[in-house]
Design a protein around this motif. Structure first.
Motif, PDB file in Angstrom:
ATOM      1  N   SER A 297       0.869  -1.180   0.000  1.00 46.00           N
ATOM      2  CA  SER A 297       0.000   0.000   0.000  1.00 46.00           C
ATOM      3  C   SER A 297       0.907   1.232   0.000  1.00 46.00           C
ATOM      4  O   SER A 297       2.109   1.141   0.301  1.00 46.00           O
ATOM      5  CB  SER A 297      -0.893   0.011   1.229  1.00 46.00           C
ATOM      6  OG  SER A 297      -0.131   0.269   2.396  1.00 46.00           O
ATOM      7  N   ALA A 298       0.342   2.392  -0.307  1.00 47.60           N
ATOM      8  CA  ALA A 298       1.134   3.622  -0.312  1.00 47.60           C
ATOM      9  C   ALA A 298       1.707   3.903   1.069  1.00 47.60           C
ATOM     10  O   ALA A 298       2.862   4.317   1.201  1.00 47.60           O
ATOM     11  CB  ALA A 298       0.279   4.794  -0.793  1.00 47.60           C
ATOM     12  N   VAL A 299       0.912   3.653   2.099  1.00 50.63           N
ATOM     13  CA  VAL A 299       1.376   3.874   3.477  1.00 50.63           C
ATOM     14  C   VAL A 299       2.571   2.975   3.780  1.00 50.63           C
ATOM     15  O   VAL A 299       3.596   3.434   4.309  1.00 50.63           O
ATOM     16  CB  VAL A 299       0.229   3.631   4.484  1.00 50.63           C
ATOM     17  CG1 VAL A 299       0.736   3.690   5.910  1.00 50.63           C
ATOM     18  CG2 VAL A 299      -0.901   4.626   4.270  1.00 50.63           C
TER      19      VAL A 299
ATOM     20  N   ILE B  23       9.524   8.023   2.861  1.00 51.12           N
ATOM     21  CA  ILE B  23       8.981   9.112   2.047  1.00 51.12           C
ATOM     22  C   ILE B  23       7.741   9.634   2.755  1.00 51.12           C
ATOM     23  O   ILE B  23       6.900   8.857   3.205  1.00 51.12           O
ATOM     24  CB  ILE B  23       8.595   8.606   0.635  1.00 51.12           C
ATOM     25  CG1 ILE B  23       9.810   8.046  -0.104  1.00 51.12           C
ATOM     26  CG2 ILE B  23       7.938   9.718  -0.181  1.00 51.12           C
ATOM     27  CD1 ILE B  23       9.477   7.349  -1.412  1.00 51.12           C
ATOM     28  N   ASN B  24       7.633  10.945   2.853  1.00 57.24           N
ATOM     29  CA  ASN B  24       6.446  11.550   3.440  1.00 57.24           C
ATOM     30  C   ASN B  24       5.246  11.199   2.564  1.00 57.24           C
ATOM     31  O   ASN B  24       5.268  11.409   1.350  1.00 57.24           O
ATOM     32  CB  ASN B  24       6.632  13.067   3.533  1.00 57.24           C
ATOM     33  CG  ASN B  24       5.431  13.759   4.117  1.00 57.24           C
ATOM     34  OD1 ASN B  24       4.374  13.825   3.494  1.00 57.24           O
ATOM     35  ND2 ASN B  24       5.604  14.286   5.313  1.00 57.24           N
ATOM     36  N   LEU B  25       4.199  10.661   3.178  1.00 57.05           N
ATOM     37  CA  LEU B  25       3.038  10.184   2.429  1.00 57.05           C
ATOM     38  C   LEU B  25       2.362  11.301   1.637  1.00 57.05           C
ATOM     39  O   LEU B  25       1.985  11.107   0.480  1.00 57.05           O
ATOM     40  CB  LEU B  25       2.040   9.524   3.387  1.00 57.05           C
ATOM     41  CG  LEU B  25       0.835   8.840   2.750  1.00 57.05           C
ATOM     42  CD1 LEU B  25       1.283   7.694   1.847  1.00 57.05           C
ATOM     43  CD2 LEU B  25      -0.098   8.319   3.839  1.00 57.05           C
ATOM     44  N   GLN B  26       2.220  12.475   2.233  1.00 54.49           N
ATOM     45  CA  GLN B  26       1.576  13.585   1.533  1.00 54.49           C
ATOM     46  C   GLN B  26       2.416  14.049   0.341  1.00 54.49           C
ATOM     47  O   GLN B  26       1.891  14.364  -0.722  1.00 54.49           O
ATOM     48  CB  GLN B  26       1.329  14.758   2.489  1.00 54.49           C
ATOM     49  CG  GLN B  26       0.429  15.828   1.905  1.00 54.49           C
ATOM     50  CD  GLN B  26      -0.954  15.309   1.561  1.00 54.49           C
ATOM     51  OE1 GLN B  26      -1.577  14.636   2.362  1.00 54.49           O
ATOM     52  NE2 GLN B  26      -1.420  15.593   0.365  1.00 54.49           N
ATOM     53  N   VAL B  27       3.723  14.055   0.499  1.00 58.81           N
ATOM     54  CA  VAL B  27       4.628  14.408  -0.607  1.00 58.81           C
ATOM     55  C   VAL B  27       4.486  13.380  -1.727  1.00 58.81           C
ATOM     56  O   VAL B  27       4.448  13.725  -2.912  1.00 58.81           O
ATOM     57  CB  VAL B  27       6.090  14.501  -0.109  1.00 58.81           C
ATOM     58  CG1 VAL B  27       7.060  14.656  -1.261  1.00 58.81           C
ATOM     59  CG2 VAL B  27       6.237  15.650   0.876  1.00 58.81           C
ATOM     60  N   PHE B  28       4.388  12.111  -1.351  1.00 67.47           N
ATOM     61  CA  PHE B  28       4.213  11.026  -2.314  1.00 67.47           C
ATOM     62  C   PHE B  28       2.937  11.238  -3.136  1.00 67.47           C
ATOM     63  O   PHE B  28       2.949  11.196  -4.362  1.00 67.47           O
ATOM     64  CB  PHE B  28       4.155   9.689  -1.562  1.00 67.47           C
ATOM     65  CG  PHE B  28       3.933   8.475  -2.410  1.00 67.47           C
ATOM     66  CD1 PHE B  28       4.991   7.827  -3.020  1.00 67.47           C
ATOM     67  CD2 PHE B  28       2.654   7.953  -2.584  1.00 67.47           C
ATOM     68  CE1 PHE B  28       4.803   6.681  -3.786  1.00 67.47           C
ATOM     69  CE2 PHE B  28       2.443   6.818  -3.342  1.00 67.47           C
ATOM     70  CZ  PHE B  28       3.518   6.183  -3.949  1.00 67.47           C
ATOM     71  N   TYR B  29       1.813  11.476  -2.425  1.00 71.48           N
ATOM     72  CA  TYR B  29       0.537  11.677  -3.119  1.00 71.48           C
ATOM     73  C   TYR B  29       0.560  12.940  -3.984  1.00 71.48           C
ATOM     74  O   TYR B  29       0.056  12.934  -5.109  1.00 71.48           O
ATOM     75  CB  TYR B  29      -0.617  11.753  -2.124  1.00 71.48           C
ATOM     76  CG  TYR B  29      -1.058  10.411  -1.594  1.00 71.48           C
ATOM     77  CD1 TYR B  29      -1.311   9.342  -2.440  1.00 71.48           C
ATOM     78  CD2 TYR B  29      -1.243  10.222  -0.229  1.00 71.48           C
ATOM     79  CE1 TYR B  29      -1.732   8.119  -1.949  1.00 71.48           C
ATOM     80  CE2 TYR B  29      -1.671   8.996   0.271  1.00 71.48           C
ATOM     81  CZ  TYR B  29      -1.908   7.952  -0.600  1.00 71.48           C
ATOM     82  OH  TYR B  29      -2.330   6.750  -0.114  1.00 71.48           O
ATOM     83  N   ASN B  30       1.144  14.021  -3.470  1.00 70.19           N
ATOM     84  CA  ASN B  30       1.218  15.256  -4.253  1.00 70.19           C
ATOM     85  C   ASN B  30       2.059  15.071  -5.514  1.00 70.19           C
ATOM     86  O   ASN B  30       1.693  15.544  -6.588  1.00 70.19           O
ATOM     87  CB  ASN B  30       1.805  16.397  -3.413  1.00 70.19           C
ATOM     88  CG  ASN B  30       0.837  16.925  -2.392  1.00 70.19           C
ATOM     89  OD1 ASN B  30      -0.371  16.692  -2.470  1.00 70.19           O
ATOM     90  ND2 ASN B  30       1.358  17.637  -1.408  1.00 70.19           N
ATOM     91  N   ALA B  31       3.182  14.390  -5.379  1.00 72.11           N
ATOM     92  CA  ALA B  31       4.054  14.157  -6.527  1.00 72.11           C
ATOM     93  C   ALA B  31       3.363  13.282  -7.563  1.00 72.11           C
ATOM     94  O   ALA B  31       3.474  13.512  -8.768  1.00 72.11           O
ATOM     95  CB  ALA B  31       5.357  13.510  -6.081  1.00 72.11           C
TER      96      ALA B  31
END
Length: 78
Positions: free
Chosen positions: A21-23, A31-39
């Motif tokens: 999963s992404a988490v 990797i910061n999860l929010q940075v991952f989703y934003n990227a």
């Protein structure tokens, strides 16, 4: 630290093949999860798709008077 676009592509390819999963993936790779989703969102939406201002099609209904008048249906896209 800013990660270049080509590096994000590598990260997302690795993530897609990981089965995590992404988490879980972000926790493992630190990797910061929010940075991952934003990227991921930015990468997905960065390649502009060609758009038409409007799309038109001729009406399938002929003018009952038999004139050359044709109606045009217009679809606006945002």
């Amino acid at each position: 630290m800013r990660i270049p676009k080509n590096r994000w592509k590598t990260i997302f390819a690795d993530f897609d093949s990981s089965g995590l999963s992404a988490v879980e993936y972000c926790r493992l790779k630190k990797i910061n999860l929010q940075v991952f989703y934003n990227a991921r969102w930015k990468l997905k939406n960065s390649d502009p798709q060609p758009r038409q201002a409007c799309r038109k099609s001729l009406s399938p209904f002929p003018d009952p008077a038999g004139s050359d008048l044709r109606f045009v249906q217009v679809f606006l896209e945002s």
